[in-house]
Design a protein around this motif. Structure first.
Motif, PDB file in Angstrom:
ATOM      1  N   LEU A   1       0.878  -1.171   0.000  1.00 10.25           N
ATOM      2  CA  LEU A   1       0.000   0.000   0.000  1.00 10.25           C
ATOM      3  C   LEU A   1       0.915   1.220   0.000  1.00 10.25           C
ATOM      4  O   LEU A   1       1.779   1.336   0.877  1.00 10.25           O
ATOM      5  CB  LEU A   1      -0.898  -0.009   1.231  1.00 10.25           C
ATOM      6  N   ALA A   2       0.770   2.099  -0.976  1.00 12.83           N
ATOM      7  CA  ALA A   2       1.661   3.253  -1.089  1.00 12.83           C
ATOM      8  C   ALA A   2       0.852   4.491  -1.439  1.00 12.83           C
ATOM      9  O   ALA A   2      -0.238   4.405  -1.996  1.00 12.83           O
ATOM     10  CB  ALA A   2       2.735   3.007  -2.160  1.00 12.83           C
ATOM     11  N   GLY A   3       1.416   5.644  -1.101  1.00 12.53           N
ATOM     12  CA  GLY A   3       0.732   6.881  -1.457  1.00 12.53           C
ATOM     13  C   GLY A   3       1.475   8.104  -0.988  1.00 12.53           C
ATOM     14  O   GLY A   3       2.615   8.032  -0.503  1.00 12.53           O
ATOM     15  N   SER A   4       0.820   9.242  -1.145  1.00 10.65           N
ATOM     16  CA  SER A   4       1.448  10.526  -0.835  1.00 10.65           C
ATOM     17  C   SER A   4       0.365  11.530  -0.474  1.00 10.65           C
ATOM     18  O   SER A   4      -0.831  11.235  -0.566  1.00 10.65           O
ATOM     19  CB  SER A   4       2.269  11.020  -2.033  1.00 10.65           C
ATOM     20  N   ASN A   5       0.789  12.716  -0.082  1.00 11.13           N
ATOM     21  CA  ASN A   5      -0.135  13.802   0.234  1.00 11.13           C
ATOM     22  C   ASN A   5      -0.206  14.760  -0.951  1.00 11.13           C
ATOM     23  O   ASN A   5       0.772  14.929  -1.686  1.00 11.13           O
ATOM     24  CB  ASN A   5       0.324  14.535   1.490  1.00 11.13           C
ATOM     25  N   ARG A   6      -1.325  15.403  -1.120  1.00 11.43           N
ATOM     26  CA  ARG A   6      -1.567  16.168  -2.350  1.00 11.43           C
ATOM     27  C   ARG A   6      -0.658  17.377  -2.479  1.00 11.43           C
ATOM     28  O   ARG A   6      -0.260  17.749  -3.588  1.00 11.43           O
ATOM     29  CB  ARG A   6      -3.024  16.613  -2.410  1.00 11.43           C
TER      30      ARG A   6
ATOM     31  N   GLU B   1      -4.095   8.742  -1.884  1.00 10.17           N
ATOM     32  CA  GLU B   1      -3.632  10.121  -1.762  1.00 10.17           C
ATOM     33  C   GLU B   1      -4.358  10.766  -0.588  1.00 10.17           C
ATOM     34  O   GLU B   1      -5.579  10.618  -0.446  1.00 10.17           O
ATOM     35  CB  GLU B   1      -3.888  10.922  -3.031  1.00 10.17           C
ATOM     36  N   PHE B   2      -3.622  11.481   0.244  1.00 11.65           N
ATOM     37  CA  PHE B   2      -4.210  12.216   1.363  1.00 11.65           C
ATOM     38  C   PHE B   2      -4.415  13.650   0.903  1.00 11.65           C
ATOM     39  O   PHE B   2      -3.470  14.332   0.488  1.00 11.65           O
ATOM     40  CB  PHE B   2      -3.267  12.166   2.572  1.00 11.65           C
TER      41      PHE B   2
ATOM     42  N   GLY C   1      -2.201  23.451   3.637  1.00 17.16           N
ATOM     43  CA  GLY C   1      -2.794  22.453   2.752  1.00 17.16           C
ATOM     44  C   GLY C   1      -2.539  21.023   3.205  1.00 17.16           C
ATOM     45  O   GLY C   1      -2.294  20.737   4.375  1.00 17.16           O
ATOM     46  N   ALA C   2      -2.611  20.112   2.250  1.00 17.70           N
ATOM     47  CA  ALA C   2      -2.358  18.692   2.507  1.00 17.70           C
ATOM     48  C   ALA C   2      -0.861  18.444   2.400  1.00 17.70           C
ATOM     49  O   ALA C   2      -0.372  17.781   1.477  1.00 17.70           O
ATOM     50  CB  ALA C   2      -3.135  17.835   1.515  1.00 17.70           C
ATOM     51  N   CYS C   3      -0.140  18.989   3.365  1.00 19.51           N
ATOM     52  CA  CYS C   3       1.324  19.029   3.277  1.00 19.51           C
ATOM     53  C   CYS C   3       1.949  17.746   3.810  1.00 19.51           C
ATOM     54  O   CYS C   3       1.289  16.869   4.366  1.00 19.51           O
ATOM     55  CB  CYS C   3       1.856  20.237   4.035  1.00 19.51           C
ATOM     56  N   HIS C   4       3.243  17.669   3.660  1.00 21.20           N
ATOM     57  CA  HIS C   4       4.042  16.554   4.157  1.00 21.20           C
ATOM     58  C   HIS C   4       3.790  16.365   5.654  1.00 21.20           C
ATOM     59  O   HIS C   4       3.742  17.331   6.414  1.00 21.20           O
ATOM     60  CB  HIS C   4       5.521  16.860   3.900  1.00 21.20           C
TER      61      HIS C   4
END
Length: 485
Positions: free
Chosen positions: A303-308, A387-388, A400-403
């Protein structure tokens, strides 16, 4: 009654966090990596007689503090010391008699130079509450963990992580866990570490599942680049680039000097001086010969992803977002391998009123975090992508939807004061329920609750105030990176 469990090194006494959760803190998984052990692979922890108290966190890895303003946004305090290779376990209490619970092992972030497994934000009580045995670990950072040195093993920080996973394999049944149901998860440098671990034969069988948050396999240094970093740090300290010379430098000199390297890279990001580190400004990273994308048959569910809006963490608090010039934006696109005349209009089309700093965030977020997550998902069939997107109201809503802004939701710790500077006011509990619940479901079953990713639908779970599922999210921007990253 205080709970006691027996490990291969000896018995440990924990404490009850609630009637249903017990914590065992500061358990050594390897010997202190100092003295004769400095800059060497981790050695086994010593055994002990009797029952050892595991009631409070052990020392964490010596490191320099974050520079302002990140020292207030990302707390990194707590005791530091030489006996730092320890871990913490939270487990359901009293737990099933025969064990068999899923296990989640957390690898913290911090650009391979900061962070600690004992930060309050990484308290594992909520995972244990939900039927998971949770483990957080420390690993060597900075020069001790990742500086390339003659006659010493590379990637000592990764070797520490492997030693911790081997401890889990050998001991977690005593805490109710199933060593065959281990999920390793991490954020930022922790996720980048997992990206490297996935390609290492020695990790085969140590974990069954992996969750990579805001980091994947694309951040590493080839040996030639790592040697440039070593030479520059030795020059700053006025020593030869040898392990014994670095070991002789007092920590109160070594740690500030290695922290200065990142500022030097930022001031002059010349690949001739820093190699790959010129792009991501991380002088300490895994040292590898090639991109370590996992094989399709790696045997690990992902499961992988990132923030917008990851990079807003580095642009908004410093106020760079409003002053970054168009020339810097174009230079970044070029450095990342894109044609700015073709790529930047694509980013601007979705953001017609954006200033160059806001476009820089979108571009760099993709290069640094989103595209590497996609490549991991593409590499292993059946992987899941997220994605968050929840935008923090902090800093006037511009953060925002930061790190790192997803962490409080993953850990279901919205009331933890460590997260408040990034979270802002009134974080949404239903979103924490959804995201934390998905992580727990993945650890238990391998299915977080939405369709797996493939190159046709490119299904992505979007965690926002109202979560959704989208196909080929911002596909026109993703397509820019085909064959580039």
């Amino acid at each position: 009654m205080e709970p006691i469990r027996t490990t291969r090194q000896g018995a440990v006494r924990g404490r009850l966090v609630t009637d249903d959760v017990a914590a065992f803190l500061g358990i050594p998984f390897a010997a202190p990596p100092f003295g004769e052990a400095r800059f060497r692979a981790p050695a086994p922890a010593a055994s002990w007689d009797g029952v050892r108290d595991a009631l409070s966190y052990g020392a964490s890895v010596p490191r320099a503090p974050y520079p302002p303003p990140f020292d207030t946004l990302i707390p990194d305090d707590g005791p530091q010391g030489e006996d730092c290779l320890n871990l913490n376990v939270w487990t359901p209490h009293p737990g099933p008699g025969g064990g068999g619970l899923p296990v989640m092992v957390w690898i913290h972030g911090g650009a391979f130079a900061n962070g600690s497994g004992s930060a309050s934000g990484y308290d594992g009580s909520t995972f244990a509450r939900d039927g998971v045995v949770y483990v957080s670990i420390n690993y060597r950072l900075g020069s001790d963990g990742f500086l390339r040195l003659p006659d010493r093993p590379d990637n000592r920080g990764l070797l520490d992580q492997i030693a911790a996973l081997e401890w889990v394999r050998d001991n977690i049944e005593a805490f109710g866990g199933d060593p065959g149901q281990v999920t390793v998860f991490g954020e930022s440098a922790g996720a980048m570490s997992i990206g490297a671990l996935l390609s290492m034969p020695r990790t085969r069988g140590l974990f069954r599942r992996a969750i990579l948050q805001s980091g994947a396999a694309h951040h590493f240094l080839r040996p030639a680049s790592a040697e440039l970093i070593t030479a520059r740090l030795a020059e700053k300290l006025g020593i030869e680039a040898r392990a014994e010379d670095f070991a002789a430098v007092p920590l109160d000199e070594l740690l500030p000097a290695q922290a200065d390297l990142r500022r030097e890279i930022g001031a002059r990001p010349d690949p001739a001086l820093w190699g790959e580190a010129a792009l991501n400004m991380m002088p300490f990273e895994p040292v590898l010969d090639e991109l370590p994308l996992p094989a399709p048959d790696c045997g690990v569910e992902i499961l992988a992803g990132s923030n917008r809006e990851e990079y807003r963490l580095f642009l908004v608090p410093t106020e760079r977002i409003d002053v970054l010039p168009q020339s810097r934006l174009r230079a970044a696109a070029t450095a990342y391998g894109l044609d700015p005349d073709k790529a930047l209009p694509v980013y601007a089309e979705r953001r017609p009123d954006a200033v160059p700093g806001e476009l820089f965030d979108a571009l760099t977020t993709d290069w640094f975090y989103r595209i590497p997550a996609i490549r991991i998902a593409e590499s292993v069939p059946g992987s899941y992508l997220y994605e968050f997107a929840r935008r923090s109201p902090a800093h006037g809503g511009r953060l925002g939807a930061c790190h790192a802004s997803e962490l409080a939701f993953v850990f279901d710790r919205l009331d933890d004061p460590e997260y408040a500077p990034i979270l802002g006011e009134r974080p949404e509990q239903p979103l924490a329920d959804a995201m934390h619940g998905a992580w727990v479901a993945f650890a238990k079953t391998g299915d977080p609750g939405w369709a797996a990713y493939d190159r046709e639908a490119r299904t992505t779970k979007v965690f926002d105030v109202a979560p959704t599922v989208e196909n080929d999210l911002r596909g026109e921007e993703r397509a820019l990176w085909e064959g580039v990253r």
